[in-house]
Structure formats: structure tokens, C-alpha cells
Design an enzyme around this catalytic site. Structure first.
Site, mmCIF file in Angstrom:
data_model
loop_
_atom_site.group_PDB
_atom_site.id
_atom_site.type_symbol
_atom_site.label_atom_id
_atom_site.label_comp_id
_atom_site.label_asym_id
_atom_site.label_seq_id
_atom_site.Cartn_x
_atom_site.Cartn_y
_atom_site.Cartn_z
ATOM 1 N N LYS A 39 0.838 -1.210 0.000
ATOM 2 C CA LYS A 39 0.000 0.000 0.000
ATOM 3 C C LYS A 39 0.873 1.260 0.000
ATOM 4 C CE LYS A 39 -3.804 -2.408 2.246
ATOM 5 N NZ LYS A 39 -4.489 -2.751 3.506
ATOM 6 N N GLN A 56 -4.156 -1.289 9.882
ATOM 7 C CA GLN A 56 -4.150 -2.626 9.297
ATOM 8 C C GLN A 56 -4.711 -3.654 10.289
ATOM 9 O OE1 GLN A 56 -3.217 -3.336 6.009
ATOM 10 N NE2 GLN A 56 -4.059 -5.361 6.480
ATOM 11 N N ASP A 115 -10.761 3.313 4.395
ATOM 12 C CA ASP A 115 -11.102 1.889 4.291
ATOM 13 C C ASP A 115 -12.620 1.703 4.243
ATOM 14 O OD1 ASP A 115 -9.127 0.006 3.963
ATOM 15 O OD2 ASP A 115 -8.634 -0.147 6.095
#
Ligand code: NAP
Length: 286
Positions: A53, A97, A120
Site C-alpha cells: 500500500k 491494518q 477503508d
């Protein structure tokens, strides 16, 4: 005739090039888009994901901050850091994460992220925006699947879509996005008695289970579109999806591979959401 491949690698490159153009335009006007990625603990897969990412951000001209913390970081310290990032004007997206160490409540952490930076799209508010169709951040994986479907030019109006899996991050938002695109949607899960009965009627199947060979050729209507979200390993340790690719590609009209399908699209959509966030911040400033 074998199915037409929906190439996620190629499509993601186009989307990432578009993000790079938009990031350069914002940067030239004094607002470089910024993403903060937080990793707590030593989960090896998570290390690979965050590295990819951050690398993708760099290639698109997005400023990224990767913060790695020891597995014994306290929940309070993580929440305090998120509060600082919420207030940081150089940061437009915050990603924590998953999975987090067991002593940290992932719900508390997700809800601590400002909704304007929830790239997200996992928070309850973002989920509500996805459900009602309000502007906001769509979760990256289903968002990427929709872009893959759109890339085929197939109009979803009047089509029957079957989503296998009902997680909050993939299955449920996927079903909502398909519904918003006017498909008729069925959601299947581990309690669905006859999965093949449903999938055989589907014009589009999205498999998001996490189990190899969940969808085999005999379960697919000829000409149907098959999107494979799953990430699994075969007996030889090679990456594979939920779909028996070799068999299903002989029956389906379109199919996405694993690797090279949904995975790269998920990263591209993270960049897209970060860009959207920065563009919104810029519009507010202007
Ligand atoms: P998850 O939270 O474990 O959800 C799996 C879903 O599959 C659940 O809803 C479960 O039903 C359902 N299921 C399990 N066995 C089934 C069966 N035999 N028949 C029908 N449904 C069944 O997983 P997830 O987070 O949604 O992820 C799904 C897969 O996608 C995983 O392999 C994950 O690694 C992958 N993934 C890939 C990406 C990417 O970027 N490529 C991103 C995210 C996830 P119940 O609800 O009844 O338990």
C-alpha cells in the site's frame, strides 16, 4: 469459448495512473494527498499488505506515513495517535491494518478514525453512507469489484447477482453496491443449504469466502460473470481464489483471476479513496 479475463492488474494500473494525475494536480496547488498507515504487531501477511500500500502511494505521488508499533502497544496509545492524525491537515486518509493484537478492540479503533479520513470505509458511519448511497468511502475491495464489473460494459439492470459471503468488509457492502447498480441480489453464506441452486441462476457471482473451490464449473450458468475475491493457497502453496479457475473459465462469460484480479484493485481503490478525501478537503479550503 473460454471466458474473457477481467484483468485486475491492468485495470488497476489505469486507475492508479488517474490517481497520480489527480495527486499531481492537488500537489501543484499546495495540497499533496496524504495517507497514514498504522501497523501494530508482527503479523507477516499484514507487513506485506502495508508495504504494498505504501509503495503504491509513493508511485502515485501520495505522501504516506507508515507507523509500525510493537504488539504490546496499548489501546489508549493507539487511540491517542489516531486522534492526532485526525487533526493533521497533511493526512487525508487513515488506515489501521487488521488484525490488531487481541487486547485492542478493532471496533473502537475503527470508530476513532474521523469519518472524513476513513478511507477503508469500515466505520459504522461509512457503512451507513454505503447503505444509503450517500457520498462517502466505499470499502476498497467491493468498490474495486464494482470497477471490474463496470469495465466489462455489462449493464447490471435486470441482472441477478449472487454474493457468496456476508462479511461487513466484503460480502455485505458488495451486495449493497450491486443493489445500487440495479441488480437483483442474493446473499449466500455458510448457512445457505444449496449454494449451487443460487449460483446457477446468477448472471454475476462474487465469491468472497476464503475457501478454495467454493465455486466449480457445474455451479455456474453459461456466460455468467465471476469475480473471485478469495485469497487461499493450493496444495503446492500457490496463491488461488475461491473459484476453480480452470473449470469455471470454460463456462463463464467473464472471470477474474487470482492473483491479478481483485487484489490489485483493492489497493487502487485505497488510492482512489485517499484522493477523494484530499479533493474534498481541497474543495472545503478553496
Ligand atoms: P470472512 O469474514 O471470513 O467471511 C467469509 C464469508 O464466507 C462468511 O460470510 C461465511 O459465512 C461465508 N462462508 C464460509 N463458508 C461458506 C460456504 N461453505 N458457503 C457459503 N458461504 C460460506 O472473510 P472476508 O473478510 O469477507 O474475506 C473473504 C475472502 O476474501 C478471504 O479469502 C479473504 O482473504 C479475501 N479477501 C481478499 C481481498 C483482496 O483484496 N483480494 C480483500 C479482502 C478479503 P458466515 O457469515 O455464515 O460465517
Amino acid at each position: 469459448m473460454p471466458a474473457q479475463l477481467i484483468n485486475g492488474t491492468q485495470l488497476s494500473q489505469q486507475l492508479r495512473a488517474d490517481c497520480a494525475r489527480r495527486a499531481a494536480a492537488l500537489t501543484a496547488q499546495g495540497m499533496q494527498p496524504g495517507l497514514a498507515v498504522i501497523l501494530v504487531g508482527e503479523d507477516p501477511a499484514s507487513h506485506v499488505y502495508v508495504r504494498n500500500k505504501v509503495k503504491a502511494c509513493g508511485e502515485a505521488g501520495i505522501h504516506s506515513v507508515l507507523e509500525k508499533y510493537e504488539a504490546d502497544m496499548s489501546e489508549a496509545a493507539l487511540l491517542a495517535r489516531i486522534a492526532e492524525l485526525n487533526a493533521d491537515p497533511a493526512i487525508h486518509g487513515i488506515l489501521v491494518q487488521m488484525p490488531l493484537p487481541k487486547h485492542i478492540d478493532p471496533h473502537k479503533v475503527i470508530e476513532a478514525i474521523a469519518v472524513a479520513k476513513d478511507v477503508d470505509g469500515y466505520s459504522v458511519l461509512s457503512a451507513g453512507e454505503t447503505m444509503t448511497g450517500l457520498p462517502g468511502f466505499r470499502p476498497c475491495t467491493p468498490f474495486g469489484c464494482m470497477k471490474m464489473i463496470e469495465s466489462t460494459g455489462v449493464d447490471l439492470r435486470g441482472k441477478h447477482a449472487v454474493v457468496i459471503g456476508r462479511s461487513n468488509t466484503v460480502g455485505k457492502p458488495m451486495a449493497l453496491l450491486l443493489l445500487q447498480a440495479n441488480a437483483t441480489v442474493t446473499i449466500c453464506h455458510s448457512g445457505t443449504p444449496d449454494l449451487a441452486y443460487h449460483t446457477r441462476q446468477a448472471d454475476i457471482v462474487v465469491a468472497a469466502v476464503g475457501r478454495r473451490n467454493t465455486l466449480t464449473a457445474d455451479m455456474v450458468k453459461p456466460g455468467a460473470m465471476v469475480i473471485d475475491v478469495g485469497i487461499n493457497r493450493d496444495e503446492e502453496g500457490k496463491l488461488c481464489g475461491d473459484v476453480d479457475f480452470a473449470g469455471v473459465q470454460q463456462v463463464a462469460g467473464y472471470i477474474s483471476p487470482v492473483p491479478g484480479g481483485v487484489g490489485p484493485m483493492t489497493i487502487a481503490m485505497l488510492l482512489e479513496n485517499t484522493l477523494l478525501s484530499a479533493e474534498r478537503a481541497f474543495a472545503k479550503r478553496a
